[in-house]
Design an enzyme around this catalytic site. Structure first.
Site, short mmCIF file in Angstrom:
data_model
loop_
_atom_site.label_atom_id
_atom_site.label_comp_id
_atom_site.label_asym_id
_atom_site.label_seq_id
_atom_site.Cartn_x
_atom_site.Cartn_y
_atom_site.Cartn_z
N HIS A 1 0.84 -1.20 0.00
CA HIS A 1 0.00 0.00 0.00
C HIS A 1 0.87 1.25 0.00
O HIS A 1 2.10 1.17 0.16
CB HIS A 1 -0.97 0.00 1.18
CG HIS A 1 -0.35 0.07 2.54
ND1 HIS A 1 0.58 -0.85 3.00
CD2 HIS A 1 -0.50 0.96 3.56
CE1 HIS A 1 0.94 -0.53 4.24
NE2 HIS A 1 0.30 0.57 4.59
N ASP B 1 5.89 4.28 4.97
CA ASP B 1 6.78 3.27 5.56
C ASP B 1 6.78 1.96 4.78
O ASP B 1 7.47 1.01 5.17
CB ASP B 1 6.46 3.04 7.05
CG ASP B 1 4.99 2.70 7.31
OD1 ASP B 1 4.14 3.07 6.47
OD2 ASP B 1 4.69 2.08 8.34
N HIS B 2 6.05 1.94 3.66
CA HIS B 2 6.02 0.73 2.83
C HIS B 2 6.52 0.97 1.41
O HIS B 2 6.69 0.02 0.65
CB HIS B 2 4.62 0.13 2.80
CG HIS B 2 4.21 -0.38 4.13
ND1 HIS B 2 4.22 -1.72 4.46
CD2 HIS B 2 3.83 0.27 5.26
CE1 HIS B 2 3.84 -1.86 5.73
NE2 HIS B 2 3.60 -0.67 6.24
N HIS C 1 -7.27 -1.86 5.72
CA HIS C 1 -6.43 -0.85 6.36
C HIS C 1 -7.00 0.51 6.01
O HIS C 1 -8.05 0.59 5.37
CB HIS C 1 -4.98 -1.04 5.89
CG HIS C 1 -3.96 -0.29 6.68
ND1 HIS C 1 -3.98 -0.22 8.05
CD2 HIS C 1 -2.88 0.46 6.29
CE1 HIS C 1 -2.96 0.52 8.46
NE2 HIS C 1 -2.28 0.94 7.41
N ASP D 1 -0.23 -3.94 6.05
CA ASP D 1 -0.86 -3.74 7.34
C ASP D 1 -2.33 -4.12 7.22
O ASP D 1 -2.92 -3.97 6.17
CB ASP D 1 -0.79 -2.28 7.74
CG ASP D 1 0.62 -1.70 7.69
OD1 ASP D 1 1.55 -2.36 7.25
OD2 ASP D 1 0.79 -0.54 8.08
N HIS E 1 6.21 -5.58 12.03
CA HIS E 1 5.53 -4.28 11.95
C HIS E 1 5.20 -3.73 13.34
O HIS E 1 4.14 -3.15 13.58
CB HIS E 1 4.26 -4.34 11.09
CG HIS E 1 3.86 -3.00 10.54
ND1 HIS E 1 2.95 -2.18 11.14
CD2 HIS E 1 4.29 -2.33 9.44
CE1 HIS E 1 2.82 -1.07 10.44
NE2 HIS E 1 3.62 -1.14 9.40
#
Lengths: 302, 302
Positions: free
Chosen positions: A60, A64-65, A140, A210, A268
């Site tokens: 996504h 942070d991804h 999410h 997530d 995570h």
């Protein structure tokens, strides 16, 4: 199958922890999963050859991804990469990357293919003769997918002693590995199970980060060998997990139990926790086989 | 005035070197200049408080100068920043940042002001009562500016012994510091130079990265105290410098000489060189006062 964790902490990169990124080696393919800021340095630290990465899966578009993706694409360019690169991720990823390349007046010397995802049901997004990759739609704050990496069942393994005993010519070996019986010159039929062993059982790896606790993923990941499931919080912060659409360690363990997973890997983690062993402790109250991801850690699954 | 180098190497971030970013502390302001990938971690490593950074200057939109910006903006958001943040950089920077925030469905809780630059002549882009910042138009492969940070001349310094001797009341002190003479009750005029010392001489810092050798910057940076000038290559690779529109160490020294700079700092080294001392050696054949930037290094100028 080998999993190397480049980063497995939530939110912001810090001096000692990195945002999400991991490398899955499966049947000699090397897949990069998520690409937080600093991923290219983590690849170098873990001595993973850039040239082996041809497929990148982005869950996504939270920073942070994927904030490390444009830098990695640029570095591939500076290293004079020629091989095609495939990016799988949510719609928008192409616009974000190409906008930055355009303003820097940069052009990749290799073909850059974007496979933008919009489906809300699981779908096959990659397939070759040995591996298949499906999305795991997650819940999410923004459109998010996990990814299920499955080995295909390989050829049956040749019983070398048996084929030599019956003096079978090598040109028949592939047929035998494909499961066929053999008729000798004298008319005797040798059944395949005499000439082969069962193939190596195919493995599967489910990456889920997530997501909030979501039982709709269970049929998709059912019986997977390994599940990486996010656990940003412990149960003591269950309210924060719910509010931010993340999971607790207990919830990750519940999913693992209900989906009949063999091995659960947690990651995570919110950086508010200084001791990640607490995640393992909490998960193991529900599900026994728990491993903790950590930056730079590798897991081999034979 | 204090300069902290967070990163000063060209092209790609590596395990031991970082792309361009530096922090200039000047008259109690803290300015971040360029923001390559990993800058937020370098800020943490160098113990620079995120909350002190209110102004970020981006020279150009090549990745090694700004790929860390969106992550820093996001981290400010996660840290619940409330203070305004000002970004100065080439046109396009706003679109790039806002596109990424939009796809992540993120909204900064603080005001984010973009000051997009398009001018090809030097212009004032920041000014307050103590500091002024001007662009230094550079010649690179894409639209690029350096930045000249100038302290303004401060108040004259009070000669405490003198004002006490003449029993001057404190309410006149600011007038005296502003340069005024004082008339005593008996009609005697005390000239200002009796009551004050000269103010601290204002300092100036010129940041020039990236650029080819370009004498048109000389009038802009003339007499600056400190010049940070890129030197991606040595003279042995002068052809590469020309092709990629970068400078050699010798060229940086020539600019420093012609602009009557007091102190030259070199940086933006190509990672092909394992010994950066060679840059100093080459520059010092032309200009004596040369310092080498390096990641984590600080320079104080009193």
């Amino acid at each position: 199958m080998k999993l190397t964790i480049l980063g497995c902490y939530a939110a912001t990169p810090r001096t000692i922890t990195n945002p999400t990124s991991q490398v899955l080696e499966i049947r000699n393919r090397m897949f990069l999963i998520d690409c937080g800021e600093g991923t290219q340095v983590q690849l170098r630290k873990n001595k993973i050859k850039f040239s082996k990465i041809n497929h990148i899966f982005i869950s996504h578009l939270h920073g942070d991804h994927f904030y490390g993706l444009v830098g990695l694409i640029s570095t591939f360019m500076l290293l004079n990469r020629q091989t095609d690169l495939h990016i799988y991720g949510p719609k928008g990823i192409k616009e974000i990357i190409l906008l930055q390349l355009r303003f820097s007046n940069s052009f990749t010397g290799y073909n850059l293919y974007f496979h933008e995802l919009t489906a809300t049901e699981s779908e096959i997004i990659y397939e070759d003769e040995k591996v298949i990759v499906k999305t795991i739609p997650l819940k999410h704050r923004i459109y998010t997918n996990g990814f299920l990496f499955q080995e295909k069942i390989g050829d049956r393994k040749l019983n070398v002693q048996a084929v030599e005993k019956y003096e079978i010519e090598t040109c028949y070996y592939q047929n035998i590995k494909n499961g066929k019986d053999i008729t000798l010159d004298n008319g005797t039929i040798i059944p395949n199970e005499t000439l082969t062993f069962d193939p190596i059982p195919p493995k599967s790896y489910a990456f889920c980060s997530d997501t909030m606790y979501d039982e709709t993923i269970i049929p998709i990941i059912q019986n997977a060998d390994i599940l990486y499931h996010e656990t940003t919080f412990l149960e003591t912060e269950a309210d924060k997990a719910e509010k931010t659409m993340h999971s607790t360690a207990k919830e990750a363990a519940q999913i693992a139990t209900k989906a009949n997973i063999k091995q659960l890997i947690l990651g995570h983690y919110s950086t508010r926790y200084s001791n990640i062993e607490l995640f393992k402790d909490e998960a193991q109250t529900i599900f026994p086989n728990v491993l903790l991801a950590d930056d730079g850690k590798s897991f081999e699954f034979d």
